[in-house]
Design a protein around this motif. Structure first.
Motif, PDB file in Angstrom:
ATOM      1  N   MET A   1       0.831  -1.197   0.000  1.00  0.00           N
ATOM      2  CA  MET A   1       0.000   0.000   0.000  1.00  0.00           C
ATOM      3  C   MET A   1       0.868   1.251   0.000  1.00  0.00           C
ATOM      4  O   MET A   1       1.986   1.257   0.513  1.00  0.00           O
ATOM      5  CB  MET A   1      -0.929   0.012   1.210  1.00  0.00           C
ATOM      6  N   SER A   2       0.354   2.310  -0.561  1.00  0.00           N
ATOM      7  CA  SER A   2       1.051   3.591  -0.536  1.00  0.00           C
ATOM      8  C   SER A   2       0.856   4.244   0.825  1.00  0.00           C
ATOM      9  O   SER A   2      -0.051   3.871   1.603  1.00  0.00           O
ATOM     10  CB  SER A   2       0.503   4.518  -1.618  1.00  0.00           C
ATOM     11  N   ALA A   3       1.679   5.240   1.111  1.00  0.00           N
ATOM     12  CA  ALA A   3       1.539   5.966   2.369  1.00  0.00           C
ATOM     13  C   ALA A   3       0.165   6.627   2.459  1.00  0.00           C
ATOM     14  O   ALA A   3      -0.459   6.634   3.527  1.00  0.00           O
ATOM     15  CB  ALA A   3       2.643   7.015   2.491  1.00  0.00           C
ATOM     16  N   ALA A   4      -0.309   7.163   1.335  1.00  0.00           N
ATOM     17  CA  ALA A   4      -1.620   7.818   1.340  1.00  0.00           C
ATOM     18  C   ALA A   4      -2.733   6.820   1.624  1.00  0.00           C
ATOM     19  O   ALA A   4      -3.667   7.110   2.385  1.00  0.00           O
ATOM     20  CB  ALA A   4      -1.854   8.507  -0.001  1.00  0.00           C
ATOM     21  N   ALA A   5      -2.646   5.626   1.025  1.00  0.00           N
ATOM     22  CA  ALA A   5      -3.675   4.607   1.256  1.00  0.00           C
ATOM     23  C   ALA A   5      -3.653   4.126   2.700  1.00  0.00           C
ATOM     24  O   ALA A   5      -4.703   3.892   3.304  1.00  0.00           O
ATOM     25  CB  ALA A   5      -3.462   3.435   0.298  1.00  0.00           C
ATOM     26  N   ILE A   6      -2.472   3.982   3.273  1.00  0.00           N
ATOM     27  CA  ILE A   6      -2.366   3.565   4.678  1.00  0.00           C
ATOM     28  C   ILE A   6      -2.974   4.633   5.584  1.00  0.00           C
ATOM     29  O   ILE A   6      -3.704   4.327   6.531  1.00  0.00           O
ATOM     30  CB  ILE A   6      -0.893   3.302   5.051  1.00  0.00           C
ATOM     31  N   ALA A   7      -2.691   5.896   5.278  1.00  0.00           N
ATOM     32  CA  ALA A   7      -3.241   6.982   6.099  1.00  0.00           C
ATOM     33  C   ALA A   7      -4.767   7.003   6.049  1.00  0.00           C
ATOM     34  O   ALA A   7      -5.428   7.269   7.058  1.00  0.00           O
ATOM     35  CB  ALA A   7      -2.673   8.319   5.633  1.00  0.00           C
ATOM     36  N   ARG A   8      -5.325   6.701   4.857  1.00  0.00           N
ATOM     37  CA  ARG A   8      -6.785   6.698   4.718  1.00  0.00           C
ATOM     38  C   ARG A   8      -7.409   5.521   5.457  1.00  0.00           C
ATOM     39  O   ARG A   8      -8.424   5.677   6.131  1.00  0.00           O
ATOM     40  CB  ARG A   8      -7.184   6.614   3.239  1.00  0.00           C
ATOM     41  N   ARG A   9      -6.801   4.354   5.348  1.00  0.00           N
ATOM     42  CA  ARG A   9      -7.420   3.129   5.868  1.00  0.00           C
ATOM     43  C   ARG A   9      -7.116   2.890   7.337  1.00  0.00           C
ATOM     44  O   ARG A   9      -7.928   2.319   8.069  1.00  0.00           O
ATOM     45  CB  ARG A   9      -6.959   1.937   5.037  1.00  0.00           C
ATOM     46  N   TYR A  10      -5.927   3.299   7.781  1.00  0.00           N
ATOM     47  CA  TYR A  10      -5.500   3.018   9.152  1.00  0.00           C
ATOM     48  C   TYR A  10      -5.207   4.332   9.880  1.00  0.00           C
ATOM     49  O   TYR A  10      -4.084   4.846   9.805  1.00  0.00           O
ATOM     50  CB  TYR A  10      -4.258   2.121   9.164  1.00  0.00           C
ATOM     51  N   ARG A  11      -6.184   4.853  10.553  1.00  0.00           N
ATOM     52  CA  ARG A  11      -5.982   6.087  11.302  1.00  0.00           C
ATOM     53  C   ARG A  11      -5.014   5.860  12.456  1.00  0.00           C
ATOM     54  O   ARG A  11      -4.245   6.741  12.817  1.00  0.00           O
ATOM     55  CB  ARG A  11      -7.314   6.609  11.830  1.00  0.00           C
ATOM     56  N   ARG A  12      -5.059   4.659  13.035  1.00  0.00           N
ATOM     57  CA  ARG A  12      -4.131   4.294  14.103  1.00  0.00           C
ATOM     58  C   ARG A  12      -3.525   2.936  13.777  1.00  0.00           C
ATOM     59  O   ARG A  12      -4.205   2.054  13.253  1.00  0.00           O
ATOM     60  CB  ARG A  12      -4.842   4.228  15.450  1.00  0.00           C
ATOM     61  N   ILE A  13      -2.254   2.784  14.079  1.00  0.00           N
ATOM     62  CA  ILE A  13      -1.595   1.481  13.978  1.00  0.00           C
ATOM     63  C   ILE A  13      -1.088   1.158  15.380  1.00  0.00           C
ATOM     64  O   ILE A  13       0.009   1.538  15.782  1.00  0.00           O
ATOM     65  CB  ILE A  13      -0.442   1.494  12.963  1.00  0.00           C
ATOM     66  N   ASP A  14      -1.926   0.494  16.144  1.00  0.00           N
ATOM     67  CA  ASP A  14      -1.571   0.188  17.534  1.00  0.00           C
ATOM     68  C   ASP A  14      -1.755  -1.292  17.850  1.00  0.00           C
ATOM     69  O   ASP A  14      -1.799  -1.684  19.013  1.00  0.00           O
ATOM     70  CB  ASP A  14      -2.401   1.039  18.498  1.00  0.00           C
ATOM     71  N   GLY A  15      -1.871  -2.101  16.810  1.00  0.00           N
ATOM     72  CA  GLY A  15      -2.023  -3.532  16.994  1.00  0.00           C
ATOM     73  C   GLY A  15      -2.109  -4.217  15.645  1.00  0.00           C
ATOM     74  O   GLY A  15      -2.056  -3.562  14.594  1.00  0.00           O
ATOM     75  N   TYR A  16      -2.242  -5.518  15.670  1.00  0.00           N
ATOM     76  CA  TYR A  16      -2.295  -6.299  14.436  1.00  0.00           C
ATOM     77  C   TYR A  16      -3.700  -6.246  13.830  1.00  0.00           C
ATOM     78  O   TYR A  16      -4.688  -6.069  14.550  1.00  0.00           O
ATOM     79  CB  TYR A  16      -1.891  -7.740  14.727  1.00  0.00           C
ATOM     80  N   SER A  17      -3.770  -6.434  12.512  1.00  0.00           N
ATOM     81  CA  SER A  17      -5.075  -6.271  11.862  1.00  0.00           C
ATOM     82  C   SER A  17      -5.296  -7.193  10.672  1.00  0.00           C
ATOM     83  O   SER A  17      -6.268  -7.013   9.952  1.00  0.00           O
ATOM     84  CB  SER A  17      -5.249  -4.815  11.412  1.00  0.00           C
ATOM     85  N   LEU A  18      -4.432  -8.173  10.460  1.00  0.00           N
ATOM     86  CA  LEU A  18      -4.655  -9.089   9.342  1.00  0.00           C
ATOM     87  C   LEU A  18      -5.858  -9.989   9.608  1.00  0.00           C
ATOM     88  O   LEU A  18      -6.724 -10.174   8.747  1.00  0.00           O
ATOM     89  CB  LEU A  18      -3.411  -9.947   9.092  1.00  0.00           C
ATOM     90  N   LEU A  19      -5.911 -10.549  10.802  1.00  0.00           N
ATOM     91  CA  LEU A  19      -7.005 -11.435  11.200  1.00  0.00           C
ATOM     92  C   LEU A  19      -7.272 -11.201  12.678  1.00  0.00           C
ATOM     93  O   LEU A  19      -6.610 -11.776  13.544  1.00  0.00           O
ATOM     94  CB  LEU A  19      -6.640 -12.890  10.935  1.00  0.00           C
ATOM     95  N   GLY A  20      -8.244 -10.340  12.981  1.00  0.00           N
ATOM     96  CA  GLY A  20      -8.484  -9.964  14.363  1.00  0.00           C
ATOM     97  C   GLY A  20      -7.303  -9.188  14.912  1.00  0.00           C
ATOM     98  O   GLY A  20      -6.618  -8.462  14.192  1.00  0.00           O
ATOM     99  N   ARG A  21      -7.024  -9.348  16.185  1.00  0.00           N
ATOM    100  CA  ARG A  21      -5.920  -8.634  16.837  1.00  0.00           C
ATOM    101  C   ARG A  21      -4.731  -9.544  17.113  1.00  0.00           C
ATOM    102  O   ARG A  21      -3.829  -9.192  17.880  1.00  0.00           O
ATOM    103  CB  ARG A  21      -6.409  -8.016  18.156  1.00  0.00           C
ATOM    104  N   ARG A  22      -4.719 -10.709  16.474  1.00  0.00           N
ATOM    105  CA  ARG A  22      -3.619 -11.652  16.617  1.00  0.00           C
ATOM    106  C   ARG A  22      -2.617 -11.413  15.487  1.00  0.00           C
ATOM    107  O   ARG A  22      -3.004 -11.225  14.336  1.00  0.00           O
ATOM    108  CB  ARG A  22      -4.140 -13.082  16.571  1.00  0.00           C
ATOM    109  N   GLY A  23      -1.330 -11.399  15.814  1.00  0.00           N
ATOM    110  CA  GLY A  23      -0.302 -11.149  14.807  1.00  0.00           C
ATOM    111  C   GLY A  23       0.208 -12.434  14.181  1.00  0.00           C
ATOM    112  O   GLY A  23       0.536 -13.393  14.887  1.00  0.00           O
TER     113      GLY A  23
END
Length: 355
Positions: A39-61
Motif C-alpha cells: 500500500m502507498s503511504a496515502a492509502a495507509i493513512a486513509r485506511r489506518y488512522r491508528r496502527i496500535d495492533g495487528y489487523s490481518l485477522l483480528g488482533r492476533r499477529g
C-alpha cells in the motif's frame, strides 16, 4: 569465584535477551506491517488512522517469510556454529522444506532460488537486489556479535543462497553489522555512531550513498514523507536498508514509534519493519520491545515461544551437552499456511482496491 560466576550468568542472560530481541523484533515488525504490504503511504493513512495492533485477522499477529527465514537461519547457526559449509548446506535444506510447506509472501528472488534448490542446482542464488537476504541477516550479526570475521563470512554466504547481486549481499552484511554493534551497545548510545561504524563494511557505491543520505536526512528536519521521496520504500534492498536506517536513527529510542513510522511510509511494509524491528530488538533487548505486541503474536510455529527457544539455543551454542530446545511440528506450519491463504488473498484484493 561467586562474583565471577554471577558475572558470567549475567552476561549469558544479557546475550540471550539481545538474541531474543532480534528474533522477536523481526516478528513484531513483520506481523505489524504485513496488512499494509504494497500500500502507498496515502492509502495507509486513509485506511489506518491508528496502527496500535495487528489487523490481518483480528488482533492476533501472524508472521510471514521475513520471520520464518530468520528462524531457519537461527536454527542452522545453533546446529553448525563452527562450520560455514555445513551451516549453508543446512540452510539450503531448511529453505527447501520451508518452500514445500507453501509459504505465502515469498519474494520473487527467493522463490526462484527455492526452485533451483528443488531442481538440484549447486548454486541456488539468483541475480536479484531484493531485500530477502537483508531481512534475515540480523540474527547472524547477533550470534557473531563479537566475531567480525565469522559475521561477515556467514552473512555473505547465507545471503548468496538466494541473492547474488552485490547490493543484496552487502545490504545483508550491513544489517548484520548494525545488529552486532547494537547488541553490544546500551539503549542510550548515539545511534549515529553505530550506523557510521556499520557503514565501514559497505563498499557498494549505490548502497553506501543511499545509507549516508538516510543518515543525513535523519539528523535534519526532514519528515518521513520527504525522506521516502528521496530514499524509496520498495522491496529493493537499497530502498529498504536506507528507509530502515532513517527510521532507526530518527525514532530508535522508541521502538513502537519507529515501527509505525516505517510502516506508514508504505511499500514493502512488512520486510522494512522486520529489518528495523531486528535492530530495535538488538539495541533494547526483548524486554525493551512493546510487550503488548509481543504477547499478541500467534504462538504457533515461528511464534514467540519458538523464537525464544531459538534464542536460548543460540546463547548456549556450541554445547554438545545441551540438546536444542527449539522445534516445531511441520504439519502444523503447513496447516497454518493453508488456513491463512484465503485471508491473505482477500487482503490482497483489498490492497489493490485501496490503491
Amino acid at each position: 569465584m561467586v562474583r565471577g560466576g554471577l558475572a558470567f550468568l549475567f552476561a549469558m542472560f544479557a546475550r540471550e535477551d539481545r538474541l531474543a530481541g532480534v528474533l522477536l523484533g523481526t516478528a513484531v515488525g513483520d506481523a505489524l506491517g504485513l496488512p499494509m504490504e504494497g500500500m502507498s503511504a496515502a492509502a495507509i493513512a486513509r485506511r489506518y488512522r491508528r496502527i496500535d495492533g495487528y489487523s490481518l485477522l483480528g488482533r492476533r499477529g501472524f508472521v510471514s517469510d521475513d520471520t520464518e527465514q530468520s528462524a531457519l537461519v537461527a536454527a542452522c547457526l545453533s546446529r553448525h556454529p563452527d562450520s560455514l559449509e555445513r551451516c549453508v548446506r543446512a540452510f539450503r535444506r531448511s529453505l527447501l522444506g520451508w518452500f514445500l510447506r507453501l509459504p505465502w509472501g515469498i519474494g520473487w528472488g527467493t522463490l526462484r532460488a527455492c526452485l533451483r534448490i528443488a531442481l538440484g542446482f549447486r548454486h541456488s542464488g539468483v541475480s536479484s537486489a531484493g531485500n530477502g537476504a537483508a531481512m534475515r541477516a540480523s540474527i547472524v550479526g547477533a550470534f557473531f556479535q563479537e566475531d567480525a570475521t565469522s559475521r561477515r563470512a556467514f552473512s555473505d554466504a547465507l545471503a548468496q543462497v538466494t541473492h547474488t547481486d552485490a547490493r543484496a549481499i552487502q545490504g545483508a552484511r550491513f544489517a548484520a553489522e548494525l545488529t552486532a554493534l547494537s547488541c553490544r551497545a546500551s539503549a542510550a548510545v548515539e545511534r549515529q555512531q553505530l550506523v557510521t561504524q556499520a557503514l565501514e563494511v559497505v563498499d557498494d557505491a549505490e548502497l553506501g550513498t543511499a545509507l549516508k543520505l538516510a543518515a543525513k536526512l535523519a539528523v535534519s528536519d526532514s519528515s518521513v514523507e520527504a525522506a521516502v521521496q528521496q530514499l524509496g520504500c520498495s522491496g529493493y534492498v537499497v530502498h529498504s536498508a536506507a528507509l530502515a536506517t532513517f527510521c532507526f536513527l530518527r525514532f530508535g529510542d522508541a521502538p513502537e514509534r519507529a515501527l509505525v513510522a516505517t510502516i506508514r511510509a508504505g511499500g514493502d511494509t512488512d520486510s522494512n519493519a522486520a529489518i528495523i524491528g531486528a535492530w530495535l530488538g538488538a539495541l533494547h533487548g526483548a524486554k525493551g520491545l512493546p510487550h503488548a505486541l509481543v504477547r499478541s503474536l500467534h504462538d504457533g510455529p515461528f511464534g514467540p515461544s519458538h523464537l525464544r527457544d531459538l534464542a536460548s539455543d543460540l546463547a548456549s551454542a556450541p554445547s554438545p551437552e545441551t540438546p536444542p530446545r527449539a522445534a516445531f511440528f511441520w504439519p502444523a506450519a503447513l496447516f497454518l499456511n493453508l488456513a491463512l491463504y484465503p485471508v491473505v488473498l482477500a487482503h490482497a484484493v483489498r490492497v489493490l482496491a485501496a490503491r
